[in-house]
Write an enzyme that holds these catalytic residues in place. Structure first.
Site, mmCIF file in Angstrom:
data_model
loop_
_atom_site.group_PDB
_atom_site.id
_atom_site.type_symbol
_atom_site.label_atom_id
_atom_site.label_comp_id
_atom_site.label_asym_id
_atom_site.label_seq_id
_atom_site.Cartn_x
_atom_site.Cartn_y
_atom_site.Cartn_z
ATOM 1 N N GLU A 85 -24.996 -1.344 -17.638
ATOM 2 C CA GLU A 85 -25.240 0.010 -17.138
ATOM 3 C C GLU A 85 -26.672 0.425 -17.469
ATOM 4 O O GLU A 85 -27.185 0.062 -18.533
ATOM 5 C CB GLU A 85 -24.256 0.993 -17.797
ATOM 6 C CG GLU A 85 -22.816 0.706 -17.404
ATOM 7 C CD GLU A 85 -21.805 1.638 -18.074
ATOM 8 O OE1 GLU A 85 -22.214 2.556 -18.814
ATOM 9 O OE2 GLU A 85 -20.600 1.441 -17.841
ATOM 10 N N HIS A 96 -20.198 6.058 -14.952
ATOM 11 C CA HIS A 96 -19.591 6.237 -16.281
ATOM 12 C C HIS A 96 -19.415 7.723 -16.614
ATOM 13 O O HIS A 96 -19.862 8.206 -17.662
ATOM 14 C CB HIS A 96 -20.426 5.547 -17.365
ATOM 15 C CG HIS A 96 -19.608 5.192 -18.576
ATOM 16 N ND1 HIS A 96 -19.862 4.094 -19.348
ATOM 17 C CD2 HIS A 96 -18.528 5.792 -19.143
ATOM 18 C CE1 HIS A 96 -18.989 4.043 -20.350
ATOM 19 N NE2 HIS A 96 -18.159 5.068 -20.243
ATOM 20 N N GLY A 130 -16.280 9.237 -16.398
ATOM 21 C CA GLY A 130 -14.855 9.535 -16.582
ATOM 22 C C GLY A 130 -14.616 10.670 -17.562
ATOM 23 O O GLY A 130 -13.813 11.567 -17.331
HETATM 24 P P1 NAI Z 1 -6.368 4.005 -26.754
HETATM 25 O O1 NAI Z 1 -6.885 3.192 -27.857
HETATM 26 O O2 NAI Z 1 -5.617 5.256 -27.021
HETATM 27 O O3 NAI Z 1 -5.431 3.086 -25.836
HETATM 28 C C1 NAI Z 1 -5.698 1.753 -25.540
HETATM 29 C C2 NAI Z 1 -4.368 1.079 -25.367
HETATM 30 O O4 NAI Z 1 -4.615 -0.220 -24.834
HETATM 31 C C3 NAI Z 1 -3.604 0.871 -26.661
HETATM 32 O O5 NAI Z 1 -2.289 1.323 -26.507
HETATM 33 C C4 NAI Z 1 -3.657 -0.639 -26.885
HETATM 34 O O6 NAI Z 1 -2.538 -1.128 -27.555
HETATM 35 C C5 NAI Z 1 -3.736 -1.122 -25.482
HETATM 36 N N1 NAI Z 1 -4.304 -2.462 -25.305
HETATM 37 C C6 NAI Z 1 -5.366 -3.014 -25.908
HETATM 38 N N2 NAI Z 1 -5.597 -4.234 -25.439
HETATM 39 C C7 NAI Z 1 -4.653 -4.466 -24.508
HETATM 40 C C8 NAI Z 1 -4.387 -5.558 -23.659
HETATM 41 N N3 NAI Z 1 -5.138 -6.638 -23.668
HETATM 42 N N4 NAI Z 1 -3.331 -5.465 -22.835
HETATM 43 C C9 NAI Z 1 -2.539 -4.356 -22.824
HETATM 44 N N5 NAI Z 1 -2.763 -3.300 -23.590
HETATM 45 C C10 NAI Z 1 -3.815 -3.347 -24.423
HETATM 46 O O7 NAI Z 1 -7.624 4.296 -25.820
HETATM 47 P P2 NAI Z 1 -7.824 5.500 -24.786
HETATM 48 O O8 NAI Z 1 -8.340 6.706 -25.464
HETATM 49 O O9 NAI Z 1 -6.616 5.630 -23.950
HETATM 50 O O10 NAI Z 1 -9.024 4.916 -23.907
HETATM 51 C C11 NAI Z 1 -8.805 3.810 -23.053
HETATM 52 C C12 NAI Z 1 -10.127 3.251 -22.565
HETATM 53 O O11 NAI Z 1 -10.824 4.230 -21.822
HETATM 54 C C13 NAI Z 1 -11.050 2.794 -23.673
HETATM 55 O O12 NAI Z 1 -11.585 1.524 -23.332
HETATM 56 C C14 NAI Z 1 -12.163 3.811 -23.644
HETATM 57 O O13 NAI Z 1 -13.366 3.270 -24.084
HETATM 58 C C15 NAI Z 1 -12.193 4.174 -22.193
HETATM 59 N N6 NAI Z 1 -12.792 5.481 -21.902
HETATM 60 C C16 NAI Z 1 -13.633 5.599 -20.836
HETATM 61 C C17 NAI Z 1 -14.213 6.793 -20.525
HETATM 62 C C18 NAI Z 1 -15.100 6.928 -19.344
HETATM 63 O O14 NAI Z 1 -15.998 7.758 -19.346
HETATM 64 N N7 NAI Z 1 -14.886 6.160 -18.318
HETATM 65 C C19 NAI Z 1 -14.017 7.986 -21.352
HETATM 66 C C20 NAI Z 1 -13.022 7.785 -22.386
HETATM 67 C C21 NAI Z 1 -12.464 6.570 -22.646
#
Ligand code: NAI
Length: 630
Positions: A490, A513, A515
């Site tokens: 990015e 980016h 989100g």
């Molecule tokens: P979180 O940590 O609450 O949830 C992630 C989930 O993914 C967990 O339940 C974990 O067990 C599961 N997980 C991890 N590896 C896995 C795999 N290989 N297969 C299946 N499940 C798996 O995270 P949250 O807050 O829900 O955020 C999710 C993603 O969104 C993160 O990568 C974060 O960086 C991204 N994000 C992006 C934003 C954007 O601006 N686009 C803003 C906020 C978050």
């Protein structure tokens, strides 16, 4: 003989936040057509007097003449002043009560309104050094007692001299007339007090400068309300952290410095040396080298979701607590994902782009409702679960796959494997976290397994999806539409060009980016992380800390709180309690929490203990840090 110290404390703009005579003018001149002009003239004369530009006696005479006040006005003024006591003075009322015999309040103003304000602090009227008004029979002020030394030039000097104090004399005040007491040899030390007003001409002459009364008491080793004054704690906020965070820290008494960009390693190494709390976002790398220079650092706030940019292990080893905002932008991401799903099913973005070019494409072919479609969520965490709930409200059937056994919310159904989810879903959306092993979680192999015509979204991390494989899947019609918010590479700033294999593909929504980028999310992050940092500094609470054992502590009450942070080795609690028992310290409450690296023991104790106890606690092998809060 015990060394006696006397404290001479200025009244106007020190004990209270205002200049009392200026306030009296605002009261006595109500209804006078020239009120504004006279009030402003009085304020100017006050300032000139305080800065030493005109002799004090001249300033007093001019002001009293302009006032036209009476006894009733004085009563109103007293009420106003009672509500204008300087916050740090108010906080430390107990000090005045305990040290009233050695404290004098001094003022070029008038005891008629000072005595009622300082009496509740235990200060006797004989310890108020101030002028007295003269009244006519009707209670109108006609002048003041010219024999009083305080009505003359260098009045404060004369007043202190006349006390004949035997001991050390310390003066605390904001004005030049306070400094003169020291200058003329009637006090040993002068501290400039800057909580209400900072007069540069006074500050440069002072032996010491204190930004509030807490700091003064701290420097004098006197009993006080705050164990360590916040005004001595610097908060450095980088990367344009929300103004609400700045305000919250400032309101709590911290000194805040902001830098709008991130800092590179060498700049940060320098900047961090005297910082107690650091706030960063995703662009600041907090390396071991930087942290080794952070001698005063207690806590780091990551005003974002991820903490990959922070060397957490070094933070733990050095007793630095790290907090982030894991949920603050969850809703924003969820809303964008939902919007994308609807827009992709309706090919709305392509149709809009065409319409901008004049192409009217009113066809329903390949356009669908989302109702009844199977939504497959990979990663059922904060975002995944909330998306599932809202998608159900739109009538979607929700399926999820997570490596951890997660409670299914609403009617969501768990898939036993990623393969199962890929094969059955009409829409697939990735919300896994950024752990290294998730690199290329979705590749050509996974796209091959998906239903033809699937809608695909990645709003998690760029490296999780192989975008060359995604572009290929779009071209081959496996993916009928995709929305991508995060990319393996990015641009670092808005000026850098963005290049991707996804550009120009049909029904492909690309967003930079964003989100989590909403005003609401920024506000939530600013408030959430700041709240965690302030709680940690004020009472040791570590709820939702990324690297400390998390513990929600009750308010402290009147006890002192000893916070012992150590390497998590067996027997430490016993060592702490042995020392407390040996010194017969009355323990009111104790809390212990550990994680793999750190042990966190909080002991609320009765205030009667000696410094030697703290020394012994600090010397326990494995101690990282001992903090005392009260
Ligand atoms: P979180 O940590 O609450 O949830 C992630 C989930 O993914 C967990 O339940 C974990 O067990 C599961 N997980 C991890 N590896 C896995 C795999 N290989 N297969 C299946 N499940 C798996 O995270 P949250 O807050 O829900 O955020 C999710 C993603 O969104 C993160 O990568 C974060 O960086 C991204 N994000 C992006 C934003 C954007 O601006 N686009 C803003 C906020 C978050």
């Amino acid at each position: 003989m015990k060394h006696t110290v006397f404290y001479i404390i200025d009244f106007d703009s020190t004990f209270v936040t205002v200049e009392a005579l200026d306030e009296l003018a605002k009261i006595s001149l109500v209804g006078n057509p020239k009120q504004d002009k006279i009030v402003s003239d009085i304020a100017t004369i006050t300032r000139e007097g305080m800065e030493g530009k005109i002799p004090f006696a001249v300033s007093l005479k001019k002001r009293v003449r302009l006032l036209g006040a009476n006894k009733q006005h004085i009563a109103t003024l007293s009420k106003k002043l009672a509500a204008s006591i300087t916050p740090s003075v108010q906080r430390n009322k107990d000090f005045f009560k305990s040290f009233s015999e050695r404290t004098y309040i001094i003022s070029g103003g008038f005891s008629e309104y000072i005595v009622p304000i300082v009496s509740p602090f235990g200060i006797h009227k004989s310890h108020v050094l101030a002028n007295r008004f003269l009244y006519d029979k009707k209670g109108n002020i006609t002048g003041y007692d010219r024999k009083n030394p305080l009505s003359k030039n260098e009045g404060k000097v004369r007043a202190v001299e006349s006390l004949g104090l035997k001991g050390e004399v310390i003066v605390l005040g904001d004005g030049i007339t306070d400094y003169q007491i020291k200058e003329r040899g009637k006090a040993d030390t002068f501290f400039a007090f800057t909580e209400n007003v900072r007069r540069s001409g006074v500050v440069v002459k002072a032996d010491g400068v204190v930004s509030d009364f807490d700091e003064f008491l701290y420097l004098q080793h006197l009993p006080r309300k705050q164990s360590y004054p916040k005004s001595r704690m610097k908060v450095l906020l980088l990367e344009k952290i929300d103004q609400r965070a700045v305000d919250k820290f400032q309101n709590d008494g911290f000194v805040v410095e902001t830098v709008s960009s991130s800092l590179d390693e060498s700049a940060l190494k320098k900047a961090i040396a005297d910082v107690s709390v650091l706030g960063i976002r995703s662009k600041t790398e907090l390396s071991k080298l930087v942290l080794e220079n952070a001698k005063k650092l207690l806590a780091v706030g990551a005003y974002c979701i991820g903490t990959n940019q922070i060397d957490l292990q070094t933070c733990s080893e050095r007793g630095i607590a790290v907090f982030n905002a894991p949920y603050s932008n969850t809703r924003s991401v969820v809303e964008l994902a939902l919007g994308n799903i609807i827009m992709l099913y309706r090919k709305a973005v392509d149709k809009s782009v065409n319409l901008h070019k004049g192409i009217w494409d009113k066809s329903a072919s390949g356009c669908f409702e989302v109702r009844g479609k199977k939504l497959g969520i990979i990663g059922y965490g904060n975002i995944g679960t909330q998306l599932g709930i809202l998608a159900e409200d739109l009538g979607m059937d929700v399926y999820f796959y997570d490596i951890v056994d997660k409670l299914a919310l609403g009617n969501a159904k768990r898939c036993a494997s990623l393969g199962e989810l890929l094969q059955m879903s009409d829409v697939i959306t990735v919300h896994v976290d950024g752990r290294k092993s998730n690199k290329n979680l979705i590749t050509k192999y996974e796209f091959e397994k998906m239903k033809k015509g699937v809608i695909f979204l990645n709003l998690s991390r760029g490296f999780i999806v192989d975008i060359i494989a995604l572009a290929d899947a779009v071209k081959r019609g496996i993916v009928a539409g995709c929305a991508v918010d995060v990319f393996p590479e990015e641009p670092k700033s808005n000026t850098e060009l963005f290049v991707s294999v996804l550009q120009g593909l049909p029904n492909t929504i690309l967003t930079p980016h964003i989100g989590g980028s909403t005003e609401e999310a920024q506000k939530n992050i600013g408030e959430f992380v700041t709240g965690k940092l302030v709680d940690f500094i004020n009472n040791g609470t570590t709820t939702l800390s990324v690297n400390f054992p998390t513990i929600q502590l009750p308010p402290q009450g009147k006890s002192h709180r000893l916070i012992h942070l150590h390497k998590n080795t067996p027997g430490l609690l016993a060592s702490i309690n042995t020392i407390l028992a040996k010194h017969m310290i009355n323990v009111e409450a104790q809390f212990l929490k550990t994680n793999d690296a750190i042990g966190y023991v909080i002991t609320d104790v009765n205030r009667d203990y000696g410094q030697d106890v703290l020394e012994e606690l600090r010397n326990i092998k494995g101690t990282i840090r001992l903090r005392v809060l009260y």
